[in-house]
Design an enzyme around this catalytic site. Structure first.
Site, mmCIF file in Angstrom:
data_model
loop_
_atom_site.group_PDB
_atom_site.id
_atom_site.type_symbol
_atom_site.label_atom_id
_atom_site.label_comp_id
_atom_site.label_asym_id
_atom_site.label_seq_id
_atom_site.Cartn_x
_atom_site.Cartn_y
_atom_site.Cartn_z
ATOM 1 C CG ASP A 1 -2.922 -0.769 -2.304
ATOM 2 O OD1 ASP A 1 -2.953 0.423 -1.933
ATOM 3 O OD2 ASP A 1 -3.472 -1.681 -1.657
ATOM 4 C CB SER B 1 -0.956 -0.045 1.195
ATOM 5 O OG SER B 1 -1.913 0.970 1.127
#
Length: 481
Positions: free
Chosen positions: A273, A132
């Protein structure tokens, strides 16, 4: 199941490394955090561990979600642009195929693409390889169930039990196969565009996109152009060395500068992401998740699409947002930090909007998981429909209370997770809370995704917030680091 335009990409991996892997190499603390397993590559995350995760994850998914043994759905895997993502995806695929399962590799794509495609293609699960918003040297592995939601804590615990040698191995009837399926990402793109077109488009809007060198570099520009927007892209190539570095949703300076330079209507920054977004208005002011929830919630409330006028957010949500939303007749429920907690509370209460201040927004009307690109499209469409600027909408919403968030890096995992057992830190918190009274609030917590203890102080004045934030950071540094 139709399988066209596929290439068999049977992965290979060092069999000796797999054979030498031992459960004793795992830390004693739980592997799965609030968003899968994350850590530094080569330390916690290695190819042998990913192989084991694929094998045991495959066993658990097959045992829990297979309808008939003659029709076992595939596992769908996606990844971000990190240098280690290819290695981890290959190792996962090897473990899954060893477990007798079919794997569909999407390649570079946002996390919500994996969730969506898993839900519509009869897959028994999905896996995303990404850390992420974390720095390039980190990576992560998160699992999804067949409905596209994150795998339950119980099933994550079962996978971990397999890793730790506490489960019996179920021998597969045959070896599985792995296929390259990037064309499926087009279906995800259409799922973002179709709820808005042709009723509304973004023609006449100039929008800057900060793609963070990550998972949104291909699909982000594509869907905004399909919606008719004029776009200017920053950090728009997949770059594993620079993903999230001084860019993206956690570093908005370059987006703010570009919006001003190009006289854009607004800008959006995604994380690595692309499951979250942060916005910037034409005055280069930040429009974070609190503002997005307020503005989108108001629109849904006006159109009768917000049951109970309820929004689910977290303990990080600003008091200014909460009080303004309640003045509109709305309700706000707070959860622990982490989209899985927001999602669980939304399911329990039947809520249709929730999210985090960090820009991770969930709206089941349009998506099954947090989706930065989806959120950005709907916020841009909301602005277009309103006939005014995002700056105007921001000004007419609410005033934030000064809020400071400071991070202390605590490498010792046990100290970090059990920070609340430190009497000195607890004493410092108690003193700060007593001194501030109703003039502010304090939140100290261990990050579920990074080796950090986070200190948040919100107060009626910035001076007061700085004073107590610095005091608490000093206590955490002295007694935990």
């Amino acid at each position: 199941m139709t399988q066209t335009s596929k290439t068999n990409i049977q992965p290979s991996i060092d069999a000796k490394a797999i054979a030498n892997w031992q459960p004793t190499a795992l830390p004693k603390t739980p592997l799965f955090g609030t968003d899968g397993i994350r850590g530094k590559v080569g330390d916690l995350l290695t190819a042998p561990l990913a192989w084991q995760l694929g094998f045991w994850g495959g066993q658990v998914l097959r045992q829990n979600f297979t309808k008939t043994e003659n029709n076992i759905g595939p596992i769908i895997i996606g990844q971000d642009s990190r240098n280690s993502s290819d290695m981890l995806s290959t190792a996962l695929s090897a473990g899954l195929t060893t477990a007798g399962l079919e794997v569909w590799n999407l390649g570079l794509c946002p996390t919500p693409a994996v969730a969506y495609l898993t839900s519509i293609y009869g897959a028994i699960g999905g896996i995303m390889v990404s850390a992420s918003h974390n720095p390039p040297e980190d990576n992560g592995i998160k699992f999804f169930g067949p409905d596209g939601s994150k795998l339950s804590k119980d099933l994550q615990a079962t996978i971990e039990a397999g890793l730790r040698g506490k489960l019996e191995t179920e021998e597969p009837n045959s070896q599985g196969h792995s296929y390259h399926r990037p064309e499926l990402i087009n279906d995800y793109a259409l799922s973002l565009e179709n709820p808005l077109l042709p009723e509304v488009n973004l023609k006449g809007m100039r929008i800057v996109l900060d793609l963070a060198w990550g998972a949104a570099v291909e699909i982000g520009p594509k869907v905004f152009q399909a919606m008719g927007a004029e776009i200017i892209c920053l950090h728009d190539r997949p770059d594993g060395d620079r993903i999230n570095v001084a860019c993206g949703s956690t570093h908005l300076e370059s987006l703010q500068a570009a919006v001003k330079e190009y006289q854009a209507d607004l800008g959006f920054a995604f994380d690595g992401d692309a499951d979250r977004t942060m916005a910037v208005d034409s005055q280069s002011r930040i429009v974070d998740g609190d503002y997005i929830l307020y503005l989108w919630g108001k629109k849904l409330k006006e159109t009768g699409k917000l049951p109970g006028n309820l929004i689910i957010s977290t303990v990080m949500a600003n008091l200014g947002f909460e009080r303004a939303w309640k003045q509109l007749g709305g309700e706000l429920t707070r959860t622990a930090v982490g989209d899985q907690y927001v999602h669980a509370e939304m399911l329990q209460q039947g809520a249709m909007l929730g999210g985090e201040q960090s820009g991770h927004i969930l709206c089941p009307h349009y998506g099954i998981t947090g989706d930065g690109i989806m959120t950005a499209l709907h916020l841009a469409a909301l602005v277009k429909r309103s006939g005014v600027t995002l700056s105007d909408l921001r000004d007419s919403s609410f005033q934030k209370y000064p809020q400071l968030l400071k991070n202390v890096r605590v490498e010792n995992r046990d100290r970090r997770i059990h920070w609340h057992e430190c009497e000195a830190v607890q004493t410092a918190i108690n003193i700060a809370e007593a001194e501030m009274g109703d003039r502010g609030r304090i939140l100290v917590r261990a990050s579920g995704t990074e080796p950090l203890v986070r200190v948040m102080v919100e107060a009626v004045s910035l001076e007061l917030a700085h004073h107590w934030a610095d005091n608490l950071v000093s206590a955490v540094t002295q007694h935990l680091v």
